[in-house]
Design a protein around this motif. Structure first.
Motif, PDB file in Angstrom:
ATOM      1  N   UNK A 226     -49.669 -34.467  -6.462  1.00 38.97           N
ATOM      2  CA  UNK A 226     -50.043 -33.142  -5.953  1.00 38.97           C
ATOM      3  C   UNK A 226     -48.881 -32.500  -5.197  1.00 38.97           C
ATOM      4  N   UNK A 227     -48.076 -33.299  -4.522  1.00 40.00           N
ATOM      5  CA  UNK A 227     -46.912 -32.759  -3.818  1.00 40.00           C
ATOM      6  C   UNK A 227     -45.959 -32.099  -4.801  1.00 40.00           C
ATOM      7  N   UNK A 228     -45.676 -32.786  -5.896  1.00 42.41           N
ATOM      8  CA  UNK A 228     -44.770 -32.235  -6.902  1.00 42.41           C
ATOM      9  C   UNK A 228     -45.396 -31.021  -7.582  1.00 42.41           C
ATOM     10  N   UNK A 229     -46.661 -31.125  -7.937  1.00 43.04           N
ATOM     11  CA  UNK A 229     -47.355 -30.009  -8.592  1.00 43.04           C
ATOM     12  C   UNK A 229     -47.350 -28.761  -7.722  1.00 43.04           C
ATOM     13  N   UNK A 230     -47.775 -28.896  -6.474  1.00 38.28           N
ATOM     14  CA  UNK A 230     -47.828 -27.714  -5.601  1.00 38.28           C
ATOM     15  C   UNK A 230     -46.426 -27.194  -5.294  1.00 38.28           C
ATOM     16  N   UNK A 231     -45.456 -28.081  -5.189  1.00 42.55           N
ATOM     17  CA  UNK A 231     -44.087 -27.635  -4.947  1.00 42.55           C
ATOM     18  C   UNK A 231     -43.548 -26.812  -6.100  1.00 42.55           C
ATOM     19  N   UNK A 232     -43.746 -27.292  -7.325  1.00 43.41           N
ATOM     20  CA  UNK A 232     -43.275 -26.545  -8.493  1.00 43.41           C
ATOM     21  C   UNK A 232     -44.029 -25.229  -8.648  1.00 43.41           C
ATOM     22  N   UNK A 233     -45.327 -25.274  -8.383  1.00 43.56           N
ATOM     23  CA  UNK A 233     -46.108 -24.037  -8.463  1.00 43.56           C
ATOM     24  C   UNK A 233     -45.688 -23.043  -7.386  1.00 43.56           C
ATOM     25  N   UNK A 234     -45.361 -23.529  -6.190  1.00 44.74           N
ATOM     26  CA  UNK A 234     -44.880 -22.636  -5.126  1.00 44.74           C
ATOM     27  C   UNK A 234     -43.575 -21.959  -5.526  1.00 44.74           C
ATOM     28  N   UNK A 235     -42.699 -22.711  -6.192  1.00 43.86           N
ATOM     29  CA  UNK A 235     -41.435 -22.137  -6.653  1.00 43.86           C
ATOM     30  C   UNK A 235     -41.700 -21.021  -7.657  1.00 43.86           C
ATOM     31  N   UNK A 236     -42.643 -21.252  -8.576  1.00 44.27           N
ATOM     32  CA  UNK A 236     -42.958 -20.236  -9.575  1.00 44.27           C
ATOM     33  C   UNK A 236     -43.732 -19.074  -8.974  1.00 44.27           C
ATOM     34  N   UNK A 237     -44.498 -19.326  -7.928  1.00 44.12           N
ATOM     35  CA  UNK A 237     -45.332 -18.283  -7.323  1.00 44.12           C
ATOM     36  C   UNK A 237     -44.510 -17.185  -6.667  1.00 44.12           C
ATOM     37  N   UNK A 238     -43.323 -17.502  -6.205  1.00 42.23           N
ATOM     38  CA  UNK A 238     -42.519 -16.490  -5.518  1.00 42.23           C
ATOM     39  C   UNK A 238     -41.730 -15.614  -6.492  1.00 42.23           C
ATOM     40  N   UNK A 239     -41.872 -15.889  -7.767  1.00 47.05           N
ATOM     41  CA  UNK A 239     -41.235 -15.067  -8.795  1.00 47.05           C
ATOM     42  C   UNK A 239     -42.258 -14.103  -9.383  1.00 47.05           C
ATOM     43  N   UNK A 240     -41.901 -12.868  -9.669  1.00 44.27           N
ATOM     44  CA  UNK A 240     -42.870 -11.936 -10.265  1.00 44.27           C
ATOM     45  C   UNK A 240     -43.420 -12.470 -11.588  1.00 44.27           C
ATOM     46  N   UNK A 241     -44.706 -12.246 -11.814  1.00 47.47           N
ATOM     47  CA  UNK A 241     -45.400 -12.782 -12.989  1.00 47.47           C
ATOM     48  C   UNK A 241     -44.957 -12.102 -14.278  1.00 47.47           C
ATOM     49  N   UNK A 242     -44.990 -12.885 -15.334  1.00 47.70           N
ATOM     50  CA  UNK A 242     -44.857 -12.350 -16.689  1.00 47.70           C
ATOM     51  C   UNK A 242     -46.065 -12.851 -17.466  1.00 47.70           C
ATOM     52  N   UNK A 243     -46.518 -12.105 -18.466  1.00 42.86           N
ATOM     53  CA  UNK A 243     -47.687 -12.564 -19.234  1.00 42.86           C
ATOM     54  C   UNK A 243     -47.488 -13.948 -19.860  1.00 42.86           C
ATOM     55  N   UNK A 244     -46.296 -14.219 -20.375  1.00 40.60           N
ATOM     56  CA  UNK A 244     -46.044 -15.524 -20.996  1.00 40.60           C
ATOM     57  C   UNK A 244     -46.136 -16.651 -19.965  1.00 40.60           C
ATOM     58  N   UNK A 245     -45.577 -16.429 -18.756  1.00 42.01           N
ATOM     59  CA  UNK A 245     -45.629 -17.462 -17.722  1.00 42.01           C
ATOM     60  C   UNK A 245     -47.068 -17.701 -17.268  1.00 42.01           C
TER      61      UNK A 245
END
Length: 187
Positions: free
Chosen positions: A112-131
């Motif tokens: 869960x630490x790795x999962x939430x960390x990677x998701x946090x990194x992606x969360x701070x980037x603006x969304x794209x439909x593919x992502x």
């Protein structure tokens, strides 16, 4: 009047941090080991410093550190080092590499630490439909009521994964559609 300092020898290279770390390295084996552990991101609270330091060195010497950070993201010694590498890659516009690594992980290697960390990194980037679609596919891989055990003997459920994915998508959409509101405090 004192003369103004000239531009640094290497852009974005913090000479004081380098000298401090080098000095500690030569103070003896214990300090040398601590410096080595900091560079790997193994010491508590040193994850960001180690990534910043390695990134500064790469920029200072005009090297492409992307392959190094992709290797750490895939095979890093700790979750903290892997998340720090993901943060560097995302900062360089390589969100797809972070998402590829996230898609390739599964229990027991996924914590869960790795999962939430990677998701946090992606969360701070603006969304794209593919992502967004790829993140939804990651969440769908986990059944709601199933408990997944990790190598570190922790566990999480599919609901935990889906909650983390939902939060990351929501924050990413917020950054895309309401950038001003994204800077508001979370508390």
């Amino acid at each position: 009047m004192s003369p103004e300092p000239g531009p640094p020898s290497f852009p974005l290279f913090d000479l004081n941090q380098f000298v401090n770390m080098t000095t500690r390295f030569f103070q003896g084996p214990e300090q040398a080991m601590r410096v080595y552990r900091e560079l790997l991101g193994l010491e508590g609270g040193s994850r960001e410093r180690s990534v910043d330091f390695m990134a500064q060195l790469a920029r200072g010497y005009r090297l492409d550190a992307t392959p190094l950070f992709e290797g750490v993201l895939r095979f890093g010694p700790t979750d903290a080092a892997r998340v720090a590498a993901a943060a560097y890659l995302a900062g360089q516009g390589r969100e797809d590499a972070v998402l590829d690594a996230l898609e390739s992980l599964s229990p027991p290697m996924l914590t869960m630490t790795l999962l939430t960390g990677l998701l946090d990194v992606l969360a701070v980037r603006p969304a794209t439909p593919a992502r967004i679609e790829r993140l939804l596919a990651v969440g769908r891989r986990f059944d709601d009521d199933t408990h997944y055990t990790t190598l570190l003997l922790g566990d999480f459920t599919g609901r935990d994964v889906k909650r983390a994915v939902r939060r990351a998508i929501a924050e990413s959409l917020l950054r895309r559609d309401a950038a001003d509101a994204a800077t508001w405090p979370r508390d």
